[in-house]
Write a protein that holds these residues in place. Sequence first.
Motif, PDB file in Angstrom:
ATOM      1  N   ILE A 129      60.071   9.002  13.238  1.00  0.00           N
ATOM      2  CA  ILE A 129      58.729   9.356  12.789  1.00  0.00           C
ATOM      3  C   ILE A 129      58.182   8.225  11.915  1.00  0.00           C
ATOM      4  CG2 ILE A 129      57.399  11.003  11.375  1.00  0.00           C
ATOM      5  CD1 ILE A 129      58.634  12.444  13.710  1.00  0.00           C
ATOM      6  N   CYS A 130      56.976   7.785  12.217  1.00  0.00           N
ATOM      7  CA  CYS A 130      56.337   6.729  11.428  1.00  0.00           C
ATOM      8  C   CYS A 130      54.981   7.239  10.938  1.00  0.00           C
ATOM      9  CB  CYS A 130      56.157   5.486  12.297  1.00  0.00           C
ATOM     10  SG  CYS A 130      55.335   4.137  11.449  1.00  0.00           S
ATOM     11  N   VAL A 131      54.812   7.319   9.633  1.00  0.00           N
ATOM     12  CA  VAL A 131      53.544   7.824   9.113  1.00  0.00           C
ATOM     13  C   VAL A 131      52.838   6.779   8.247  1.00  0.00           C
ATOM     14  CG1 VAL A 131      54.313  10.229   9.166  1.00  0.00           C
ATOM     15  CG2 VAL A 131      54.539   8.934   7.046  1.00  0.00           C
ATOM     16  N   LEU A 132      51.536   6.869   8.302  1.00  0.00           N
ATOM     17  CA  LEU A 132      50.726   6.014   7.434  1.00  0.00           C
ATOM     18  C   LEU A 132      50.819   6.526   6.000  1.00  0.00           C
ATOM     19  CD1 LEU A 132      48.421   3.856   7.097  1.00  0.00           C
ATOM     20  CD2 LEU A 132      46.817   5.729   7.481  1.00  0.00           C
ATOM     21  N   LEU A 133      50.640   7.841   5.839  1.00  0.00           N
ATOM     22  CA  LEU A 133      50.599   8.429   4.496  1.00  0.00           C
ATOM     23  C   LEU A 133      51.581   9.582   4.376  1.00  0.00           C
ATOM     24  CD1 LEU A 133      46.716   8.663   4.178  1.00  0.00           C
ATOM     25  CD2 LEU A 133      48.184   6.870   3.255  1.00  0.00           C
ATOM     26  N   ASP A 134      52.262   9.644   3.245  1.00  0.00           N
ATOM     27  CA  ASP A 134      53.200  10.732   2.979  1.00  0.00           C
ATOM     28  C   ASP A 134      52.712  11.484   1.738  1.00  0.00           C
ATOM     29  OD1 ASP A 134      55.353  12.400   2.851  1.00  0.00           O
ATOM     30  OD2 ASP A 134      56.838  10.847   2.399  1.00  0.00           O
ATOM     31  N   LYS A 135      52.250  12.737   1.959  1.00  0.00           N
ATOM     32  CA  LYS A 135      51.777  13.558   0.831  1.00  0.00           C
ATOM     33  C   LYS A 135      52.872  14.573   0.508  1.00  0.00           C
ATOM     34  CE  LYS A 135      47.285  15.040   0.742  1.00  0.00           C
ATOM     35  NZ  LYS A 135      46.178  16.003   1.033  1.00  0.00           N
ATOM     36  N   LYS A 136      53.856  14.108  -0.241  1.00  0.00           N
ATOM     37  CA  LYS A 136      55.076  14.911  -0.469  1.00  0.00           C
ATOM     38  C   LYS A 136      54.790  16.230  -1.185  1.00  0.00           C
ATOM     39  CE  LYS A 136      58.299  11.078  -0.852  1.00  0.00           C
ATOM     40  NZ  LYS A 136      58.539  10.072  -1.879  1.00  0.00           N
ATOM     41  N   ALA A 137      53.810  16.221  -2.094  1.00  0.00           N
ATOM     42  CA  ALA A 137      53.539  17.412  -2.912  1.00  0.00           C
ATOM     43  C   ALA A 137      53.096  18.605  -2.073  1.00  0.00           C
ATOM     44  CB  ALA A 137      52.487  17.088  -3.955  1.00  0.00           C
ATOM     45  N   ALA A 138      52.627  18.347  -0.851  1.00  0.00           N
ATOM     46  CA  ALA A 138      52.113  19.436  -0.006  1.00  0.00           C
ATOM     47  C   ALA A 138      53.142  19.942   0.998  1.00  0.00           C
ATOM     48  CB  ALA A 138      50.875  18.947   0.746  1.00  0.00           C
ATOM     49  N   ARG A 139      54.349  19.408   0.948  1.00  0.00           N
ATOM     50  CA  ARG A 139      55.342  19.672   2.005  1.00  0.00           C
ATOM     51  C   ARG A 139      55.819  21.130   2.058  1.00  0.00           C
ATOM     52  NH1 ARG A 139      55.199  15.698   3.294  1.00  0.00           N
ATOM     53  NH2 ARG A 139      56.937  14.275   3.347  1.00  0.00           N
ATOM     54  N   LYS A 140      55.811  21.682   3.269  1.00  0.00           N
ATOM     55  CA  LYS A 140      56.369  23.030   3.487  1.00  0.00           C
ATOM     56  C   LYS A 140      57.570  22.965   4.431  1.00  0.00           C
ATOM     57  CE  LYS A 140      52.057  25.534   2.767  1.00  0.00           C
ATOM     58  NZ  LYS A 140      50.813  25.853   3.457  1.00  0.00           N
ATOM     59  N   ALA A 141      57.545  22.027   5.370  1.00  0.00           N
ATOM     60  CA  ALA A 141      58.665  21.876   6.312  1.00  0.00           C
ATOM     61  C   ALA A 141      59.636  20.823   5.779  1.00  0.00           C
ATOM     62  CB  ALA A 141      58.139  21.460   7.677  1.00  0.00           C
ATOM     63  N   ASP A 142      60.888  20.931   6.195  1.00  0.00           N
ATOM     64  CA  ASP A 142      61.913  19.986   5.759  1.00  0.00           C
ATOM     65  C   ASP A 142      61.889  18.774   6.692  1.00  0.00           C
ATOM     66  OD1 ASP A 142      64.081  18.788   4.624  1.00  0.00           O
ATOM     67  OD2 ASP A 142      65.557  20.090   5.595  1.00  0.00           O
ATOM     68  N   ILE A 143      61.020  17.842   6.399  1.00  0.00           N
ATOM     69  CA  ILE A 143      60.900  16.672   7.269  1.00  0.00           C
ATOM     70  C   ILE A 143      60.608  15.435   6.419  1.00  0.00           C
ATOM     71  CG2 ILE A 143      58.458  17.207   7.784  1.00  0.00           C
ATOM     72  CD1 ILE A 143      59.124  16.040  10.652  1.00  0.00           C
ATOM     73  N   THR A 144      61.282  14.347   6.774  1.00  0.00           N
ATOM     74  CA  THR A 144      61.121  13.080   6.049  1.00  0.00           C
ATOM     75  C   THR A 144      60.805  11.996   7.072  1.00  0.00           C
ATOM     76  OG1 THR A 144      62.894  13.849   4.606  1.00  0.00           O
ATOM     77  CG2 THR A 144      62.265  11.548   4.395  1.00  0.00           C
ATOM     78  N   PRO A 145      59.816  11.143   6.800  1.00  0.00           N
ATOM     79  CA  PRO A 145      59.512  10.100   7.781  1.00  0.00           C
ATOM     80  C   PRO A 145      60.572   8.996   7.786  1.00  0.00           C
ATOM     81  CG  PRO A 145      58.117   9.862   5.839  1.00  0.00           C
ATOM     82  CD  PRO A 145      58.927  11.108   5.634  1.00  0.00           C
ATOM     83  N   ASP A 146      60.797   8.397   8.934  1.00  0.00           N
ATOM     84  CA  ASP A 146      61.727   7.269   9.027  1.00  0.00           C
ATOM     85  C   ASP A 146      61.055   5.988   8.548  1.00  0.00           C
ATOM     86  OD1 ASP A 146      64.068   8.572  10.507  1.00  0.00           O
ATOM     87  OD2 ASP A 146      62.334   9.157  11.721  1.00  0.00           O
ATOM     88  N   TYR A 147      59.761   5.885   8.810  1.00  0.00           N
ATOM     89  CA  TYR A 147      58.964   4.751   8.336  1.00  0.00           C
ATOM     90  C   TYR A 147      57.692   5.325   7.725  1.00  0.00           C
ATOM     91  CZ  TYR A 147      61.748   2.435  11.986  1.00  0.00           C
ATOM     92  OH  TYR A 147      62.768   1.984  12.787  1.00  0.00           O
TER      93      TYR A 147
END
Length: 190
Positions: A129-147
């Motif tokens: 998974i490659c994301v431009l933006l990571d908004k960690k504070a809003a996370r509900k699912a257990d998912i972390t970007p690789d890039y």
Amino acid sequence: MHEDVERILYSEEEIRAKVALTGKAISADYKGKDILLVGVLKGAVVFTSDLMRALDNDVNCEIGFITARSYGKSAVSGGKVDMDDIKRQLGCEIKGRHIIIAEDILDSGLTLDTIKKGFLKESPASLKICVLLDKKAARKADITPDYKCFDVENEFIVGYGLDYAERYRCLPYIGVLKKELYENAINTIK
Ligand code: PRP
């Protein structure tokens, strides 16, 4: 700067530099391999098109786009994904491929979590998974970007593909939308 934008978070130049670095990191990991870069419409269209041009020549990159809106009709909704529809949209098989999914923003993570699980069922050779933006504070699912390119706070972000009510996708920078614009809209709906 657009009058509806409160402040610029990341300028065009900063985005270009970070996308170039991300492209280099992916190129190093996939040197000599064939990848299928899957952009998630509509938000990731700008990021995906810049990212694929940031890859080195020794990565063979095929691209595809899928639709996965949080609201409204799509192949992905309510935690379910229609992989037949996704494969139709891509026009190819996923089995045995090195897949990289490109997203503009990882917010609650529910969209990407659903897509990821759907793709994994199709037995790809690998999936990242490659994301431009990571908004960690809003996370509900257990998912972390690789890039990822940037972290963002829990604010309303627009530009570089990201919209509010289908506006602001064309802005070349990433900015924070003025609060009164979406607060008024919410009040109107109520
Ligand atoms: C946005 C974004 C992601 C998703 C992230 O898409 O592009 O696909 O929401 O949110 P989540 O992590 O909370 O699931 P949106 O539904 O707004 O459609 P768009 O890409 O067409 O703007």
